[in-house]
Design a protein around this motif. Structure first.
Motif, PDB file in Angstrom:
ATOM      1  N   LEU A  76       1.046  -1.241   0.062  1.00 18.10           N
ATOM      2  CA  LEU A  76       0.030   0.181   0.012  1.00 18.10           C
ATOM      3  C   LEU A  76       0.867   1.170   0.152  1.00 18.10           C
ATOM      4  O   LEU A  76       0.659   2.273  -0.646  1.00 18.10           O
ATOM      5  CB  LEU A  76      -0.962  -0.110   1.119  1.00 18.10           C
ATOM      6  CG  LEU A  76      -1.897   0.858   1.289  1.00 18.10           C
ATOM      7  CD1 LEU A  76      -3.079   0.821   0.473  1.00 18.10           C
ATOM      8  CD2 LEU A  76      -2.441   1.541   2.795  1.00 18.10           C
ATOM      9  N   VAL A  77       1.945   1.289   0.779  1.00 20.56           N
ATOM     10  CA  VAL A  77       2.825   2.473   0.750  1.00 20.56           C
ATOM     11  C   VAL A  77       3.483   2.711  -0.466  1.00 20.56           C
ATOM     12  O   VAL A  77       3.505   3.784  -0.918  1.00 20.56           O
ATOM     13  CB  VAL A  77       3.832   2.377   1.935  1.00 20.56           C
ATOM     14  CG1 VAL A  77       5.005   3.348   1.928  1.00 20.56           C
ATOM     15  CG2 VAL A  77       3.268   2.282   3.461  1.00 20.56           C
ATOM     16  N   LYS A  78       4.118   1.490  -1.096  1.00 21.80           N
ATOM     17  CA  LYS A  78       4.658   1.626  -2.426  1.00 21.80           C
ATOM     18  C   LYS A  78       3.611   2.171  -3.421  1.00 21.80           C
ATOM     19  O   LYS A  78       3.930   3.069  -4.181  1.00 21.80           O
ATOM     20  CB  LYS A  78       5.223   0.364  -2.920  1.00 21.80           C
ATOM     21  CG  LYS A  78       6.227  -0.299  -2.057  1.00 21.80           C
ATOM     22  CD  LYS A  78       6.760  -1.615  -2.653  1.00 21.80           C
ATOM     23  CE  LYS A  78       7.348  -2.345  -1.785  1.00 21.80           C
ATOM     24  NZ  LYS A  78       8.734  -2.171  -0.947  1.00 21.80           N
ATOM     25  N   ALA A  79       2.354   1.506  -3.436  1.00 26.71           N
ATOM     26  CA  ALA A  79       1.495   2.199  -4.305  1.00 26.71           C
ATOM     27  C   ALA A  79       1.166   3.607  -4.021  1.00 26.71           C
ATOM     28  O   ALA A  79       0.828   4.517  -5.234  1.00 26.71           O
ATOM     29  CB  ALA A  79       0.026   1.465  -4.045  1.00 26.71           C
ATOM     30  N   SER A  80       1.106   4.008  -2.994  1.00 28.67           N
ATOM     31  CA  SER A  80       0.818   5.311  -2.687  1.00 28.67           C
ATOM     32  C   SER A  80       1.842   6.409  -3.246  1.00 28.67           C
ATOM     33  O   SER A  80       1.837   7.523  -3.393  1.00 28.67           O
ATOM     34  CB  SER A  80       0.456   5.634  -1.128  1.00 28.67           C
ATOM     35  OG  SER A  80       1.495   5.699  -0.352  1.00 28.67           O
ATOM     36  N   LYS A  81       3.252   5.884  -3.208  1.00 27.90           N
ATOM     37  CA  LYS A  81       4.245   6.674  -3.758  1.00 27.90           C
ATOM     38  C   LYS A  81       4.425   6.346  -5.194  1.00 27.90           C
ATOM     39  O   LYS A  81       5.105   7.453  -5.841  1.00 27.90           O
ATOM     40  CB  LYS A  81       5.608   6.159  -3.035  1.00 27.90           C
ATOM     41  CG  LYS A  81       5.550   6.427  -1.599  1.00 27.90           C
ATOM     42  CD  LYS A  81       6.793   6.255  -0.841  1.00 27.90           C
ATOM     43  CE  LYS A  81       6.804   6.464   0.758  1.00 27.90           C
ATOM     44  NZ  LYS A  81       7.922   5.713   1.384  1.00 27.90           N
ATOM     45  N   GLU A  82       4.486   5.165  -5.590  1.00 31.77           N
ATOM     46  CA  GLU A  82       4.946   4.909  -7.050  1.00 31.77           C
ATOM     47  C   GLU A  82       3.771   4.779  -8.174  1.00 31.77           C
ATOM     48  O   GLU A  82       4.227   4.792  -9.183  1.00 31.77           O
ATOM     49  CB  GLU A  82       5.831   3.819  -7.278  1.00 31.77           C
ATOM     50  CG  GLU A  82       7.044   3.852  -6.305  1.00 31.77           C
ATOM     51  CD  GLU A  82       7.868   2.560  -6.124  1.00 31.77           C
ATOM     52  OE1 GLU A  82       7.978   1.908  -6.959  1.00 31.77           O
ATOM     53  OE2 GLU A  82       8.259   2.298  -4.992  1.00 31.77           O
ATOM     54  N   SER A  83       2.794   4.495  -7.529  1.00 35.47           N
ATOM     55  CA  SER A  83       1.454   4.284  -8.742  1.00 35.47           C
ATOM     56  C   SER A  83       0.945   5.369  -9.429  1.00 35.47           C
ATOM     57  O   SER A  83       0.733   6.550  -8.557  1.00 35.47           O
ATOM     58  CB  SER A  83       0.398   3.310  -8.031  1.00 35.47           C
ATOM     59  OG  SER A  83      -0.576   3.445  -8.887  1.00 35.47           O
ATOM     60  N   SER A  87      -6.717   3.982  -8.527  1.00 33.39           N
ATOM     61  CA  SER A  87      -7.578   2.590  -8.124  1.00 33.39           C
ATOM     62  C   SER A  87      -6.525   1.604  -7.508  1.00 33.39           C
ATOM     63  O   SER A  87      -7.342   0.531  -6.919  1.00 33.39           O
ATOM     64  CB  SER A  87      -8.247   2.111  -9.255  1.00 33.39           C
ATOM     65  OG  SER A  87      -7.373   1.937 -10.334  1.00 33.39           O
ATOM     66  N   ASP A  88      -5.452   1.497  -7.760  1.00 35.88           N
ATOM     67  CA  ASP A  88      -4.675   0.461  -7.243  1.00 35.88           C
ATOM     68  C   ASP A  88      -5.044   0.420  -5.612  1.00 35.88           C
ATOM     69  O   ASP A  88      -4.974  -0.464  -4.893  1.00 35.88           O
ATOM     70  CB  ASP A  88      -3.083   0.770  -7.426  1.00 35.88           C
ATOM     71  CG  ASP A  88      -2.778   0.585  -8.864  1.00 35.88           C
ATOM     72  OD1 ASP A  88      -3.614   0.391  -9.788  1.00 35.88           O
ATOM     73  OD2 ASP A  88      -1.504   0.613  -9.201  1.00 35.88           O
TER      74      ASP A  88
END
Ligand SMILES: Cc1ncc(CNC=O)c(N)n1
Length: 235
Positions: A76-83, A87-88
């Protein structure tokens, strides 16, 4: 045209493109099937499962699922930074919500089967798998790689348990709820969403990252096979 389309597998941009994940599933079909058609889940499907094996799996899986929570949080942390697609986050959050349910379910199921979750000793395969999860939580591990692992972990359970619910299966009544948990249609759709996210990330990723993700996929599959193997009573 034919030659071109096969060369462009995983890299095409048309609507019926073949994703990177599908190319791996084709390339590593036998390895993947080793995890999704394991003797343990096949014994559930054909009704010959030893309930002692099932209880052993249940206790070990509770430990794994608890370790899976911080892994999900790291994704979740990676998605919030990198996505680049918001919707991810929603898909990952829905996974976290179902884990919350799942922990309550494990407690209920364990008491039904007389398994004491507080006295389960994690077996080597479980410790190894949890350690692998921990290694993927590092901020050095890129989002596409972590997402690949996340998809693969869920997909093995989905395919394994959906098979136990197919027409002609003789799954014992007492185990149907377990199979439903991961084999239901909603969980199948969730796995498809994870696969779509993984594909989208991998499509944009440099080749070295795609190779890294492929290795992680294969390691997940190996860990899953070892995990099922733990249900063997002599082990
Ligand atoms: C060993 C293992 N792999 C995958 C899952 C399914 N994900 C979350 O529940 C699971 N419970 N246990």
């Amino acid at each position: 045209m034919e030659a071109k389309s096969s060369q462009m597998v995983g890299k095409t941009n048309d609507s019926n493109k073949v994703g990177v994940v599908e190319t791996w599933l084709r390339k590593h079909r036998l390895v993947f099937t080793g995890a999704t058609r394991h003797p343990f889940t096949l014994s559930i499907r054909d009704g010959t499962v030893d309930f002692k094996s099932f209880k052993k799996w249940l206790g070990q899986d509770y430990i794994f699922v608890r370790a899976f929570v911080p892994f999900l949080a790291s994704v979740l942390v990676k998605a919030s930074k990198e996505s680049d697609d918001t919707s991810d986050i929603e898909v990952i959050l829905s996974g976290m919500a179902s884990i919350n349910d799942e922990i309550a379910w494990f407690k209920k199921e364990a008491s039904r089967f007389g398994v004491s979750l507080t006295s389960v000793v994690p077996q080597k395969a479980n410790v190894d798998y949890c350690r692998f999860l921990e290694s993927l939580m590092s901020s050095e591990v890129e989002y596409p790689v972590a997402m690949t692992a996340f998809w693969a972990i869920e997909a093995v359970y989905q395919e394994s348990f959906a098979h136990c619910l197919e027409e002609g299966s003789k799954t014992p009544e007492e185990l149907k709820e377990t199979c439903q948990r991961w084999g239901n249609e909603g969980f199948g759709k969730y796995c498809q969403s994870l696969q779509n996210i993984a594909n989208r990330c991998l499509e944009k990723a440099p080749d070295n990252l795609v190779s890294k993700a492929e290795v992680v996929f294969l390691r997940v599959v190996e860990h899953e096979v070892q995990f099922w193997n733990m249900s063997r009573l002599e082990a």
